[in-house]
Design a protein around this motif. Structure first.
Motif, PDB file in Angstrom:
ATOM      1  N   GLU A 150       0.834  -1.193   0.000  1.00 35.43           N
ATOM      2  CA  GLU A 150       0.000   0.000   0.000  1.00 35.43           C
ATOM      3  C   GLU A 150       0.874   1.251   0.000  1.00 35.43           C
ATOM      4  O   GLU A 150       1.924   1.308   0.644  1.00 35.43           O
ATOM      5  N   GLU A 151       0.430   2.243  -0.731  1.00 39.78           N
ATOM      6  CA  GLU A 151       1.166   3.497  -0.851  1.00 39.78           C
ATOM      7  C   GLU A 151       1.416   4.138   0.518  1.00 39.78           C
ATOM      8  O   GLU A 151       2.532   4.591   0.812  1.00 39.78           O
ATOM      9  N   LEU A 152       0.405   4.159   1.353  1.00 38.64           N
ATOM     10  CA  LEU A 152       0.542   4.783   2.665  1.00 38.64           C
ATOM     11  C   LEU A 152       1.602   4.088   3.503  1.00 38.64           C
ATOM     12  O   LEU A 152       2.336   4.739   4.260  1.00 38.64           O
ATOM     13  N   PHE A 153       1.728   2.782   3.361  1.00 38.13           N
ATOM     14  CA  PHE A 153       2.703   2.020   4.146  1.00 38.13           C
ATOM     15  C   PHE A 153       4.134   2.450   3.810  1.00 38.13           C
ATOM     16  O   PHE A 153       4.935   2.730   4.706  1.00 38.13           O
ATOM     17  N   ASP A 154       4.444   2.518   2.519  1.00 35.20           N
ATOM     18  CA  ASP A 154       5.798   2.885   2.123  1.00 35.20           C
ATOM     19  C   ASP A 154       6.111   4.343   2.441  1.00 35.20           C
ATOM     20  O   ASP A 154       7.269   4.699   2.668  1.00 35.20           O
ATOM     21  N   ASP A 337      13.099   0.383   0.925  1.00 35.49           N
ATOM     22  CA  ASP A 337      12.013   0.791   0.036  1.00 35.49           C
ATOM     23  C   ASP A 337      11.030   1.746   0.713  1.00 35.49           C
ATOM     24  O   ASP A 337      10.003   2.095   0.138  1.00 35.49           O
ATOM     25  N   ALA A 338      11.342   2.203   1.929  1.00 33.02           N
ATOM     26  CA  ALA A 338      10.542   3.255   2.557  1.00 33.02           C
ATOM     27  C   ALA A 338      10.908   4.579   1.892  1.00 33.02           C
ATOM     28  O   ALA A 338      12.081   4.932   1.789  1.00 33.02           O
ATOM     29  N   TRP A 339       9.914   5.312   1.415  1.00 32.83           N
ATOM     30  CA  TRP A 339      10.152   6.446   0.528  1.00 32.83           C
ATOM     31  C   TRP A 339      11.151   7.464   1.085  1.00 32.83           C
ATOM     32  O   TRP A 339      11.986   7.973   0.352  1.00 32.83           O
ATOM     33  N   ALA A 400       8.416  13.759  -4.286  1.00 28.03           N
ATOM     34  CA  ALA A 400       7.189  14.385  -4.808  1.00 28.03           C
ATOM     35  C   ALA A 400       5.968  13.527  -4.522  1.00 28.03           C
ATOM     36  O   ALA A 400       4.876  14.053  -4.246  1.00 28.03           O
ATOM     37  N   ASP A 401       6.124  12.209  -4.562  1.00 27.53           N
ATOM     38  CA  ASP A 401       5.011  11.323  -4.231  1.00 27.53           C
ATOM     39  C   ASP A 401       4.615  11.482  -2.764  1.00 27.53           C
ATOM     40  O   ASP A 401       3.439  11.462  -2.419  1.00 27.53           O
ATOM     41  N   PHE A 402       5.639  11.616  -1.890  1.00 25.42           N
ATOM     42  CA  PHE A 402       5.345  11.789  -0.473  1.00 25.42           C
ATOM     43  C   PHE A 402       4.590  13.091  -0.229  1.00 25.42           C
ATOM     44  O   PHE A 402       3.575  13.109   0.479  1.00 25.42           O
ATOM     45  N   THR A 403       5.080  14.189  -0.792  1.00 30.52           N
ATOM     46  CA  THR A 403       4.419  15.470  -0.542  1.00 30.52           C
ATOM     47  C   THR A 403       3.029  15.523  -1.168  1.00 30.52           C
ATOM     48  O   THR A 403       2.123  16.164  -0.627  1.00 30.52           O
ATOM     49  N   ALA A 404       2.841  14.834  -2.294  1.00 27.70           N
ATOM     50  CA  ALA A 404       1.507  14.784  -2.898  1.00 27.70           C
ATOM     51  C   ALA A 404       0.541  14.013  -2.003  1.00 27.70           C
ATOM     52  O   ALA A 404      -0.622  14.413  -1.828  1.00 27.70           O
TER      53      ALA A 404
END
Length: 425
Positions: A150-154, A337-339, A400-404
């Motif tokens: 899941e996106e939130l997990f990473d 693999d944690a963002w 950018a994925d994290f801030t989005a």
């Protein structure tokens, strides 16, 4: 009440302090903060040197949010405020252990993973890489659970508290094991010439270089079939309490009063370094006692740049004639693999610079930081640095994925503070 961190270099006075004892209490606090127009942050035990935990709104203290909530095979779920020290002891009672950890055990599990706390390992990464599930309260007051895939997990494993307030963490664990710990003195030049061999032949490599000398204390930890041969009580006290804390603290105090003596003090310390070996329970080998207060800056650089970073740091100290008492610590980890892990996507080496707390040395940190950033370094989120979002966005591929994701989950910045404004934008 005023909150101050362990190093006493960060402090703040929140408008309100709460001590939640359950996820429901955290939900209530987040909803109340939003309704009153205040921001909210959960603090740990104050072992970050940055202002990552500070808030002028509602501060949540973790002391009542502790303990194990679930044992399930190779998974254990603990409440977010559980100290790592307590987790280690609970796991050991059941014949279990974490694969790797840093050397500070006073941190809460949530505080440690949110700032990217790591140890050193050829094959095993930091605490965030051992997480199998998270429970957190989002800005809308909902309680979310997230896991692998899941996106939130990473994003949230090293989330800086910017995506929500963690209430529980599930770790992957394994059967308890012994580590063969070996401590020896080696010249820095020899280490620089054999870094690939040292890192490939040892499961856990950690070494400390004493500035103004060519001496390094090298610690290697490798799994052992036993039998256990823990250090005797006197040897443990001599190395870990008396020499590394009492005597070292006295040396730092002397150097603070008489800086010109520091090279000589370090030479005496180098001469006192001796070889030793022990076989003991993993968490007892990984962890250490730290009584002397310090300030710290740490950068993760690509592993292939480690030797260059160390040589340039050594040359800079000599060229500028700075007097540095504290050793420079070096560790390594595999890719994560944690963002926002400092090891995201690349084998990494960590170079940590420390100074005695009563004698800050901003020029030293500034000079080393220039070296590290030139090599694509990523600063530890909980340690001193001057980088902002414009730089960090260039060294984190998923920034950018994290801030989005943050924009979607917390558009009003309910979980924001000055530090996050700087590093995330």
């Amino acid at each position: 009440m005023t909150f101050a961190n362990w190093a006493r270099n960060q402090s703040g006075t929140p408008a309100e302090v709460r001590t939640p004892a359950s996820a429901d209490d955290v939900v209530r606090a987040v909803r109340d903060a939003a309704a009153s127009g205040r921001r909210v942050r959960m603090v740990g035990t104050g072992h970050s040197f940055t202002g990552v935990a500070l808030t002028d709104g509602v501060m949540l203290r973790p002391g009542a949010l502790t303990g194990v909530t679930s044992w399930a095979g190779d998974r254990v779920t603990v409440l977010a405020g559980t100290p790592i020290r307590v987790l280690n002891e609970l796991l050991d009672e059941r014949g279990l252990a974490l694969a790797n950890m840093g050397d500070i055990t006073d941190q809460t599990v949530a505080g440690a993973i949110q700032t990217g706390t790591h140890g050193t390992g050829r094959d095993s990464g930091g605490l965030a890489d051992q997480v199998a599930g998270l429970e957190l309260v989002l800005a809308d007051g909902s309680l979310a659970a997230t896991g692998p895939g899941e996106e939130l997990f990473d994003a949230a494993r090293v989330g800086l508290g910017a995506l929500g307030v963690l209430t529980a963490v599930t770790f992957r664990v394994e059967p308890a094991y012994l580590l063969h710990n070996r401590r020896r003195r080696l010249p820095l030049g020899e280490i620089l010439d054999s870094l690939d061999t040292l890192t490939s032949e040892n499961e856990h490599l950690d070494f400390f270089w004493l500035p103004h000398t060519d001496a390094c204390l090298v610690k290697t930890n490798n799994r052992s079939a036993g039998p256990a041969r823990p250090p005797g009580a006197f040897r443990h006290w001599l190395d870990n309490v008396f020499l590394e804390n009492t005597v070292f603290g006295a040396a730092c105090a002397l150097g603070a009063g008489f800086p010109a003596l520091i090279p000589r003090i370090n030479a005496v310390s180098a001469a006192a370094l001796g070889d030793s070996e022990a076989v003991d329970t993993s968490y007892k080998v990984f962890t250490a006692r730290r009584d002397v207060r310090f300030l710290e800056m740490e950068y993760a650089v690509p592993r292939e740049h480690l030797a260059q970073a160390l040589r340039e740091t050594r040359d800079l100290i000599e060229r500028m004639d700075w007097k540095i008492t504290f050793p420079v610590e070096v560790r390594v980890t595999p890719p994560s693999d944690a963002w926002l892990s400092t090891a995201y996507g690349r084998p990494s080496a960590y170079i940590a610079c420390h100074v005695y707390r009563p004698t800050p040395h901003p020029a030293y940190f500034e000079g080393v930081e220039e070296i590290m950033t030139r090599l694509g370094g990523r600063p530890h989120w909980g340690k001193l640095h001057t980088r902002d979002a414009s730089y960090l966005s260039t060294v984190y591929p998923r920034f950018a994925d994290f801030t989005a994701l943050r924009d979607r989950l917390d558009p009003e910045r309910l979980f924001g503070n000055e530090y996050l404004d700087r590093v995330l934008g």
